[in-house]
Structure formats: structure tokens, C-alpha cells
Design a protein around this motif. Sequence first.
Motif, PDB file in Angstrom:
ATOM      1  N   ASN A   1       0.816  -1.221   0.000  1.00  0.00           N
ATOM      2  CA  ASN A   1       0.000   0.000   0.000  1.00  0.00           C
ATOM      3  C   ASN A   1       0.850   1.271   0.000  1.00  0.00           C
ATOM      4  OD1 ASN A   1      -1.992   1.886   0.140  1.00  0.00           O
ATOM      5  ND2 ASN A   1      -3.222   0.782   1.648  1.00  0.00           N
ATOM      6  N   THR A   2       1.483   1.522  -1.134  1.00  0.00           N
ATOM      7  CA  THR A   2       2.455   2.603  -1.224  1.00  0.00           C
ATOM      8  C   THR A   2       1.843   3.978  -0.944  1.00  0.00           C
ATOM      9  OG1 THR A   2       3.741   1.284  -2.747  1.00  0.00           O
ATOM     10  CG2 THR A   2       4.189   3.625  -2.738  1.00  0.00           C
ATOM     11  N   ARG A   3       0.599   4.202  -1.404  1.00  0.00           N
ATOM     12  CA  ARG A   3      -0.012   5.519  -1.139  1.00  0.00           C
ATOM     13  C   ARG A   3      -0.176   5.747   0.345  1.00  0.00           C
ATOM     14  NH1 ARG A   3      -3.358   8.154  -5.870  1.00  0.00           N
ATOM     15  NH2 ARG A   3      -1.954   7.393  -7.488  1.00  0.00           N
ATOM     16  N   ARG A   4      -0.577   4.678   1.024  1.00  0.00           N
ATOM     17  CA  ARG A   4      -0.746   4.807   2.468  1.00  0.00           C
ATOM     18  C   ARG A   4       0.604   5.057   3.141  1.00  0.00           C
ATOM     19  NH1 ARG A   4      -2.734   1.216   7.267  1.00  0.00           N
ATOM     20  NH2 ARG A   4      -3.064   2.999   8.608  1.00  0.00           N
ATOM     21  N   GLN A   5       1.667   4.387   2.638  1.00  0.00           N
ATOM     22  CA  GLN A   5       3.003   4.619   3.202  1.00  0.00           C
ATOM     23  C   GLN A   5       3.361   6.100   3.084  1.00  0.00           C
ATOM     24  OE1 GLN A   5       4.644   2.303   4.762  1.00  0.00           O
ATOM     25  NE2 GLN A   5       3.940   0.327   3.962  1.00  0.00           N
ATOM     26  N   ILE A   6       3.045   6.677   1.944  1.00  0.00           N
ATOM     27  CA  ILE A   6       3.369   8.094   1.732  1.00  0.00           C
ATOM     28  C   ILE A   6       2.538   8.964   2.672  1.00  0.00           C
ATOM     29  CG2 ILE A   6       3.177   9.987   0.062  1.00  0.00           C
ATOM     30  CD1 ILE A   6       4.049   7.969  -2.100  1.00  0.00           C
ATOM     31  N   LYS A   7       1.275   8.604   2.844  1.00  0.00           N
ATOM     32  CA  LYS A   7       0.422   9.378   3.756  1.00  0.00           C
ATOM     33  C   LYS A   7       0.971   9.312   5.190  1.00  0.00           C
ATOM     34  CE  LYS A   7      -4.274  10.678   4.728  1.00  0.00           C
ATOM     35  NZ  LYS A   7      -4.138  10.825   6.181  1.00  0.00           N
ATOM     36  N   LEU A   8       1.414   8.120   5.594  1.00  0.00           N
ATOM     37  CA  LEU A   8       2.005   7.997   6.937  1.00  0.00           C
ATOM     38  C   LEU A   8       3.224   8.903   7.069  1.00  0.00           C
ATOM     39  CD1 LEU A   8       1.780   4.100   7.399  1.00  0.00           C
ATOM     40  CD2 LEU A   8       0.567   5.798   8.779  1.00  0.00           C
ATOM     41  N   MET A   9       4.078   8.898   6.032  1.00  0.00           N
ATOM     42  CA  MET A   9       5.281   9.754   6.069  1.00  0.00           C
ATOM     43  C   MET A   9       4.919  11.211   6.246  1.00  0.00           C
ATOM     44  SD  MET A   9       7.479   8.169   2.923  1.00  0.00           S
ATOM     45  CE  MET A   9       7.257   6.396   2.753  1.00  0.00           C
ATOM     46  N   GLN A  10       3.841  11.609   5.550  1.00  0.00           N
ATOM     47  CA  GLN A  10       3.465  13.017   5.628  1.00  0.00           C
ATOM     48  C   GLN A  10       2.740  13.328   6.938  1.00  0.00           C
ATOM     49  OE1 GLN A  10       1.520  13.567   1.686  1.00  0.00           O
ATOM     50  NE2 GLN A  10       3.357  14.795   1.319  1.00  0.00           N
ATOM     51  N   ASP A  11       1.864  12.425   7.355  1.00  0.00           N
ATOM     52  CA  ASP A  11       1.103  12.665   8.589  1.00  0.00           C
ATOM     53  C   ASP A  11       2.001  12.777   9.807  1.00  0.00           C
ATOM     54  OD1 ASP A  11      -1.361  12.760   7.404  1.00  0.00           O
ATOM     55  OD2 ASP A  11      -1.937  10.707   7.903  1.00  0.00           O
ATOM     56  N   PHE A  12       3.025  11.922   9.872  1.00  0.00           N
ATOM     57  CA  PHE A  12       3.804  11.844  11.107  1.00  0.00           C
ATOM     58  C   PHE A  12       5.234  12.354  10.953  1.00  0.00           C
ATOM     59  CE2 PHE A  12       0.506   8.502  11.396  1.00  0.00           C
ATOM     60  CZ  PHE A  12      -0.240   9.100  12.407  1.00  0.00           C
ATOM     61  N   GLY A  13       5.543  12.938   9.807  1.00  0.00           N
ATOM     62  CA  GLY A  13       6.873  13.509   9.630  1.00  0.00           C
ATOM     63  C   GLY A  13       7.980  12.477   9.717  1.00  0.00           C
TER      64      GLY A  13
END
Lengths: 432, 432
Positions: A161-173
Motif C-alpha cells: 500500500n504505497t499511497r498509504r506509506q506516503i500518507k504515513l510519512m506526511q502525517d507523522f513527519g
Amino acid sequence: MYWKPEIEILPRAQLHTLQIQRLQESLARAAQSPYYGTLFRKQGIRPESIRTIDDVRRLPFTTKDDLRSNFPYGFLTVPKQGAVRLHCSSGTTGNPTVIFHDNHDLASWADLVARSLYCAGLRDTDVFQNICGYGLFTGGLGFQYGAERLGALVIPAAAGNTRRQIKLMQDFGTTAIHTIPSYLFRLHSAFVELGLDPQRDTSLRLFVIGAEPHTEAQRQRIEALFGVRAFNSYGLSEMNGPGVAFECEHQNGLHVWEDAFLTEIIDPDTLQPVPDGEEGELVFTTLDRHAMPLIRYRTRDLTRFIPGECPCGRTHRRLDRISGRTDDMFIIKGCNVFPMQIEKVLMRFAEVGTDYVIELETIDGNDEITVKIELQKAWFTGDIEALEKLSRRIANEVRDEILVTPGVRLVEPGSLPKSEGKAVRVIDCRKS
Amino acid sequence: MYWKPEIEILPRAQLHTLQIQRLQESLARAAQSPYYGTLFRKQGIRPESIRTIDDVRRLPFTTKDDLRSNFPYGFLTVPKQGAVRLHCSSGTTGNPTVIFHDNHDLASWADLVARSLYCAGLRDTDVFQNICGYGLFTGGLGFQYGAERLGALVIPAAAGNTRRQIKLMQDFGTTAIHTIPSYLFRLHSAFVELGLDPQRDTSLRLFVIGAEPHTEAQRQRIEALFGVRAFNSYGLSEMNGPGVAFECEHQNGLHVWEDAFLTEIIDPDTLQPVPDGEEGELVFTTLDRHAMPLIRYRTRDLTRFIPGECPCGRTHRRLDRISGRTDDMFIIKGCNVFPMQIEKVLMRFAEVGTDYVIELETIDGNDEITVKIELQKAWFTGDIEALEKLSRRIANEVRDEILVTPGVRLVEPGSLPKSEGKAVRVIDCRKS
Ligand SMILES: [Zn+2]
Ligand SMILES: [Zn+2]
């Protein structure tokens, strides 16, 4: 700055003393297991007779086949109730290899992973996203426990789930990621598709990559793509998993933690030690594992010790990156070839993209090798003459390396099949 | 026999004293977070003014929406660097709910899960196979840490690959499993397909089931199918995950760990406490969480306290099984219906198999409800008259329960779509 200075910069003479003491303890413990108990009795091996590091050569080797033949409890030094975790290889048929850990072993492992991550520059102020399989695969729990012990904020993102991985990176810095190198290329494509720039739109500053063989050139491509330094991690499930050897800030080889793993490099044919600095098969003896010590375990991984001292001050020797596995090697037209040799050549070409696959086939009774290579988007033009020229250049350089001329097929970026986990580099369809 | 007798059989008067003390500490800690800090100041709430358990009613509720609106750090009492783990709900759009843990919280959580598993009968001599998602889902790491702390041999099997799960059970003599109830039916079918009998061919003796609503009848079916006792587990990610409430050997409700979770049951409309023993919405206040305490968190889960004492001697009150969620409820033809009401009826019929789905549609402007039900193999005969009779009987009994007559469609075993994770029970295709 070290995680455990009293061990990491221990003068080598003292490190040797520690190794001898721990080796004797490990042997005494190993003798409690059915397998080593019998073997040591048969061969007259007594732990107290091992007095120098070189004495280790008098000990028997252990192989993956030994693990399989004595499945599941032959190597356990405690009743199975004394263990609190097992990890085993996958597969629904045949005996897997299984490693058992007691509480001491899990704590020791977590500490080694914390030390390794610290060595690569991870700090307790980092947000660490662990993008890899959890469960029986050792990367998930191994890095989870280690990064928690270090005190980083760990996101147990697991794989996919690469999109979710990116969202996690952005959400939590997220500042640091552990994953396999081939996934970082996929991740970068996903950033581009979303119109994002990882350098502008994330706080990423550190990658830890491992579990998949890759070349120095591939690492440098990753670093250039993201503007993030990528550190090599080495481990194998038989030696816990991650946390065996790791790069420091100098990225000049992987410090192998010699207080926990007595490390030899041998000639896989003669089984004798290779001269210092030469390549051979890595062999480990666990020095701090209680439930299931392993003596002179043959990893089948090929590498060498890098001579000299590291400017970081750590006294633990450095391993060169793994150049191949004795069982990755294939023979074509009488020549021994490691896939990494071919990758090394491909990475010299700026036109070459991130994926390739080596196909072996029998055509008219002859074994043939074809390398299918994805090009970078910019280079995949309609200029057939240029492409043919490039193919010939690549074929020639590969031949210079492996002594066999391969077929070369240049393909569109994204057209090779993508595997979910580790990249599949060799497809052998030859008639045996 | 208790995991932590000094807490589990603490006389209630002393338990109350402990709760008050911990509640005050939690409030003081909560006041350090941006969200509660502002709220407490605005409402004039001072931790030391909470002197009795009933004083908790003067505190504000917290909802999932509050968590979402203050995403990601609004509830953190420490700088994010002080946390070492986060778990968050899935989804690639909108704000997830995220829970942060520091080292204290992870240790406290592991201890609660160990206590819970011990309460259900797990011992350090067991082989515990944890069949559920790892990573961000709390069941994987939650049970992993807890069962390791208890000292069982834990197999981090993760979800999926049923044949491999069976092979693990056989290879390592698995005695206990944690999974969702619907998976156990799938697992049993796989045993049958392989010609295996779980009672004869495994060492299974204990199931822990949770994370998916189910009826008592479904539990009994599982127990009969495997000849293994199945214990209910209750938890939610906002309260760590697993380890909130658990059944003991008497299987007569779930002891909620009141030293860690101050538990209320309220009327979801008036927000006032319901009379003792009556059903309402569960509300929790964390009493032992440092990084992210939550005050009067509304779970939306419906249950009641079971009056009286448990023969096991534990003084922590028992919750009845969750009868539904306030947000699972759907309204059809003006009637409030919980899916569990329908399941309860279906499970009375021996002919009914393990899967069913409730479909809501708009047909000619009217809302209609249809229940599609898989029959047991033996009952799926060509006898159309018998099947029609059965349909009518089921429809009548469901109508008696929910006051609306559903359409009933009996289908072949295995013909309903299987979800990878939790079973999907309601499909709402109505035009809004
Ligand atoms: Zn160094
Ligand atoms: Zn009880």
C-alpha cells in the motif's frame, strides 16, 4: 557517539578475550542441545579446550541442511517451553528452518538492532517507518523491537500500500525508513505519480536498506533520487535477522558485531580461511544466544573483510557488501556467474532503469542467457539505431565481466513484472 | 491462580482508592496535552477536585471525532520524540485516529495482555499461534508482546495462508490460537479438505477470539467443531488494542481491568449512567497511560455490566459480550436494527452455516432487507419445498426480533464472498 561504547570501541585484544569467554559459554550451552551434544561427544570436543580464536577451526561446521534434518527441536538447548518466540522460513512442504529465542535472546537481539540503527545515525528523535513484512519474517519484529529500544517513534507500517506509506510519512513527519532497496524505486515512482517531491514534501533524512542484494551503484541511485543517505544492513534469520552487520556514517563497509557473532570467511571448497581481505563464504558462530546457539554456521553469502581501521573508531571489523550467494551462482556455457556481476555492469549505464531480469533458456539444445532491461523513461525513444547500439555496448561489457555474451533486450520502463517482496533477478527455464 | 493477584483480587474498596489516585494522575498528565489542557482550563477542571469515582461524571467526554479533529498530536502529553510507537487506523484519505505509546505504555499494555491471556488459561508451557494482522493493526503486536511477557512460545504467524497455518500447528504442536471467530470456520474447512481432524491431529486446547462481533451461539459452534474452548477477548485500538477485558475459565462475561480502565456504561442519548446491569454505551478513561491518556472515551460499543461476583475470585467487574455498536445500527422501515440481533436468530437454526450477509436495497422506492444465508452442506438439498419452509421459518423469527420481515435467500455453502479480514455482515445499497 556510540550506542554501547564499552563494546563498540573495545580494543581488539580485549574483544578477543571477550570472544573466547563467550565462545566457551556458547559451546557449553550448545552441548545441551541434542544435535551438538551428540556431535561434540562423537568428536571429543570440550568447550574448555577452545582457548584461542584460531581454535574455532577445530569445531565442526553447521549448515542449513543440518538445521533441516534436525527440525524442529534438535538445536534447542532448553525445553521448548523455555523459548518465547520462533521465526521460521516459509513454505508449506518440507522442513523449514526454525530459530527459537528465549527472553535473553530477544533482549540481546533488540539491543544489537538498536546499536546498528544508532551506528547508521538513527536517534531517539527520529520517526522510523518500518516498511517490511511482520510476522514470521524477521525484518518486521526485529526492527520494531530494536528501534523501540533505541527510543525512536516507530511506525509499524508493514509492507504494501504505497499511497498509504506516503500518507504515513506526511502525517507523522517520518525521518527514517527501513525497507528493501527495490521498494524505494517503487516508492519514488508513487511520489512522482502523486505530483509530490520527497525532498520538498517529506522530512526523510535516512534510509536503512537490506534483505536484498544490491550494488553500490544502486545505493547511489537511491540516494540521488531522494536526496537521502541510504545505509546497508546485513542479517539473516539464522543469526536472528537484522542486526548482524551495519554501516556507519562513513558508508565504507558493514561493521560486524564481533561480540555477538564470531565471524570467519572461508573458501567454500577447501573450507579453509581465505587470506585476509580476500573474498569467501561468511561463517558465523553465535556468541550471545542462549536458546539456540549455532556453531560455524555457513551462510552461503560471499564477501570479504575490508582491511584497515574505520575512522568512526569502532573496532569491529567491516564486511564488504555481499557480492552474491554460493547458491545464487549459476553456470552458463561452463562459466560461473553471480547475478550481482551483471547488475554491476548494468548500473554503469545511465540509460538503464531500475529493473532487470536475467533469463536462462535452452534453445535448440544450447543454454542461452538473455538480460531484459528496463530503460529510463527519457531514453526509451523510437530511435531504433541508438537502442541497438546501446544493446551491443551492454552485451559487450557484460561479456567482459562474465565471459559469456548475453542477449540483451531493452524494454519500456514499468514493463517487467513487479514482485511483491524481494525482486526476482534470475529466471531459469533451462531443461536440466 | 492469577497473573497479578495483588491487582486481580484486590478488594473493591481498595480498587476504588487505586482508581481515584490513578485518575488524578491521569488527569494531571492529560492536562499536559494541547487538547485537554485547553479544555480543562476552559471548563475549570482541576485534577485534585476529582475525589470520588462519581466525580468522573463532571469530566467531559471524548469522541472519535475529537481524536480526528486534533490529529495528530493534540492528545500527546509529551513531545512526539517521547513516544516509541504509534498505531493508527487505516485509510488513505481523511484523518485516521492515532494512538501514541511511550515505553511505560508498551510495558503496561504487554502486562495487561499477559494478564488477560493468563486469565483465559494460557500458561508459559503453551505454544501460542497468533493468527492476525501485524503492523498497524493492534492485534499482532499486542498479543505478541503480551504472550511473550507471559512466557508462552509465540509463533508470529500473522494472517492468511491457511495451509501454512495448519502446518505450523502441526510442526510446533500449537496449543493455543488467537484469531477472529469467522477465521476459525475457514480453518476448520481447510482441516476437512486436507483430510485432517483437528482433535486427532493437533494439540489445540485453547482459542482466544475477538475483534469481530459474534454471538454466544457462534462461540459454541466453534467449540463443538474443534473440541476446544474459546474465550472472548475485548479491546479497541483507542484503549491500546487487546487486553481491555477478557473471559476467565468460567466464560461468564469479560473481566474488565479496572485498575487500567475506569469503566462506565451510559445511555448514548442522555449521556447519563444507566442503572446497574442495563445495557448502554461503554465509556473508558485510561488510568495507566502516559503518552496519550483519554478521558471518558465513548467507544460506541453496547454492553452491560453483569451483576454479581465471579466464582474465579477476580474483583474486576464483568462486561457482557458486545451486543452491537451504536454506529452498526441501521434503520429499516423505521425500526432500529443491530446486525447481532439477526445473527442471534440465525444461530438458533441447525441448518444455518457459518456465513451470512444482510443486504439493504431500495426497490421501487421502498427500503428492503434481504438476508442471504449459507446452509450447512448436509441441509443444502434439492428439496425445494423443505428449503422454502425453512426460509419462511427464519423470516418469521427474524421479524419477531427486529419487527420487520426480511427476504431470506438460502445459498450453497461457500457461495458468499469471503473477506480477507473481519467478516462483512451488512451491505447497504440503499439510495440515501
Ligand atoms: Zn565505522
Ligand atoms: Zn472470573
